[in-house]
Design an enzyme around this catalytic site. Structure first.
Site, PDB file in Angstrom:
ATOM      1  N   GLY A   1      38.801  48.551  71.365  1.00  0.00           N
ATOM      2  CA  GLY A   1      38.999  49.241  69.992  1.00  0.00           C
ATOM      3  C   GLY A   1      37.765  50.174  69.541  1.00  0.00           C
TER       4      GLY A   1
ATOM      5  CB  THR B   1      46.936  45.658  71.343  1.00  0.00           C
ATOM      6  OG1 THR B   1      45.968  45.277  70.671  1.00  0.00           O
ATOM      7  CG2 THR B   1      47.439  46.900  70.428  1.00  0.00           C
TER       8      THR B   1
ATOM      9  N   GLY C   1      40.267  47.135  64.037  1.00  0.00           N
ATOM     10  CA  GLY C   1      40.303  47.819  65.267  1.00  0.00           C
ATOM     11  C   GLY C   1      40.798  49.184  65.172  1.00  0.00           C
ATOM     12  CG  ASP C   2      42.109  50.871  68.697  1.00  0.00           C
ATOM     13  OD1 ASP C   2      41.585  49.665  69.002  1.00  0.00           O
ATOM     14  OD2 ASP C   2      42.981  51.268  69.553  1.00  0.00           O
TER      15      ASP C   2
ATOM     16  CB  THR D   1      46.193  49.162  74.394  1.00  0.00           C
ATOM     17  OG1 THR D   1      45.672  47.658  74.569  1.00  0.00           O
ATOM     18  CG2 THR D   1      46.609  49.699  75.548  1.00  0.00           C
ATOM     19  N   GLY D   2      43.212  48.682  74.368  1.00  0.00           N
ATOM     20  CA  GLY D   2      41.632  48.433  74.877  1.00  0.00           C
ATOM     21  C   GLY D   2      40.775  48.103  73.945  1.00  0.00           C
TER      22      GLY D   2
ATOM     23  NE  ARG E   1      37.455  44.836  66.352  1.00  0.00           N
ATOM     24  CZ  ARG E   1      38.507  45.170  66.995  1.00  0.00           C
ATOM     25  NH1 ARG E   1      39.807  44.973  66.713  1.00  0.00           N
ATOM     26  NH2 ARG E   1      38.300  45.892  67.950  1.00  0.00           N
TER      27      ARG E   1
HETATM   28  N1  ASP Z   1      42.630  47.797  70.580  1.00  0.00           N
HETATM   29  C1  ASP Z   1      42.667  46.549  70.079  1.00  0.00           C
HETATM   30  C2  ASP Z   1      41.576  46.268  69.048  1.00  0.00           C
HETATM   31  O1  ASP Z   1      40.417  46.606  69.417  1.00  0.00           O
HETATM   32  C3  ASP Z   1      42.748  45.424  71.123  1.00  0.00           C
HETATM   33  C4  ASP Z   1      43.649  45.817  72.292  1.00  0.00           C
HETATM   34  O2  ASP Z   1      44.335  47.009  72.495  1.00  0.00           O
HETATM   35  O3  ASP Z   1      44.078  44.903  73.136  1.00  0.00           O
HETATM   36  O4  ASP Z   1      42.021  45.600  68.228  1.00  0.00           O
END
Ligand code: ASP
Length: 315
Positions: free
Chosen positions: A234, A180, A210-211, A231-232, A208
């Site tokens: 979600g 991301t 995400g965050d 990021t991470g 789905r």
């Molecule tokens: N946070 C993002 C999600 O869950 C993924 C990512 O940060 O790599 O969609």
């Protein structure tokens, strides 16, 4: 002589586990981060707004196939690209977000259009695409977004799913390939802004969200406190309302940006639950980059001579 007004930009290209692919493409990642930082910084230097700077920086990363946003987005379980993005302005808490969008070359620009030109804050799916068509927003065929690397990752997961003796569940198949992108900036007017854009997690269930596109979770900006892009994993960021929690610690408890980021990412979030990374800037020009994972691709530049590109933890 009048004191120079602080300006700053920080970008990220995702936090998560290390991989062969990252090592092989380290130079390309670094160049991509540098290009995004320089693009945003130039706008700030010339007196442009933090909103324009974060949009421009994120667009560069969306166009770069190495990052999981725009071109190069992770594929969902159906082998398709569905993207999420959000942008927020710290001066008045205006924001715009889009979710589950396809065929939009730069999802962040569509999110910005939602913020600037509509009475809404969040558009999803076909409605967002319809809206993009009314604007001068560039569309691309589905094939544009799918890179060889993401297709290989998708095929490999598929293969694992079908050959595993104890059939791996959908959750375990869920992506570990975070890439991301995001940016936060402070402009000469003392305004902060944040932007985040993603293809989401690899092999995610269709539909789905995400965050990244959720205000207060993967994106938040408030001149009184800070601008944050996350990021991470979600679902973990959503559980902990990461970005707003950082801002709230600053606003209500008086924590510095760095301390608030560390409290949320390293103390309140348990590493064993998943990966979390954030970048932040405050109205005084302080910057922070905190993550609990193997790496977080990141780049930064301020007019107080701070500048750099890093992927791994320095320690
Ligand atoms: N946070 C993002 C999600 O869950 C993924 C990512 O940060 O790599 O969609």
């Amino acid at each position: 002589m009048a004191k120079k007004k602080p300006i700053a930009i920080v970008v990220h290209g995702g936090a998560g586990p290390d991989s062969e692919h990252i090592h092989k493409n380290k130079k390309g990642y670094e160049e991509g981060l540098r290009e995004a930082v320089d693009t945003g910084y130039k706008i700030l230097e010339e007196g442009g707004s933090a909103v324009d700077a974060v949009e421009a920086a994120v667009k560069k990363l969306e166009d770069n196939p190495l990052f999981n946003a725009g071109r190069g987005s992770a594929l969902n379980a159906n082998g398709e690209v569905e993207m999420d993005a959000a942008i927020m302005r710290g001066s008045d808490q205006s924001s715009g977000a889009v979710a589950l969008i396809r065929n939009i070359r730069n999802p962040i620009s569509l999110a910005k259009a939602v913020m600037m030109n509509t009475k809404y804050r969040f558009l999803g799916d076909m409605g967002a695409l319809e809206y993009a068509k009314q604007l001068d927003i560039r569309l691309e065929p589905s094939s544009y977004f799918i890179t060889e690397h993401q297709y290989d990752a998708f095929s490999k997961k598929r293969e694992e799913e079908f050959t595993s003796s104890d059939r791996i569940g959908m959750d375990q198949l869920n992506a570990r390939m975070h890439g991301t992108v995001g940016a936060v900036a402070l402009d000469q007017e003392g305004m902060v802004a944040a932007a985040t854009s993603t293809g989401g997690t690899e092999n995610k269930k269709m539909g789905r969200i995400g965050d990244s596109c959720i205000i207060g979770v993967g994106c938040y900006a408030n001149n009184k406190t800070c601008a944050i892009s996350g990021t991470g994993d979600g679902e973990l960021l959503m559980k902990n309302i990461i970005a707003y929690d950082i801002s709230a610690l600053m606003e209500y408890k008086g924590l510095t940006l760095q301390k608030a980021c560390e409290t949320v990412v390293l103390e309140r979030t348990h590493k064993q639950e998943g990966d979390v990374g954030v970048i932040g800037v405050d109205a005084a020009g302080h910057i922070a980059m905190v993550f609990n994972s193997d790496r977080m691709h990141r780049g930064w530049k301020t007019n107080s001579r701070q500048q750099g590109i890093e992927i791994y933890d320095k320690k």
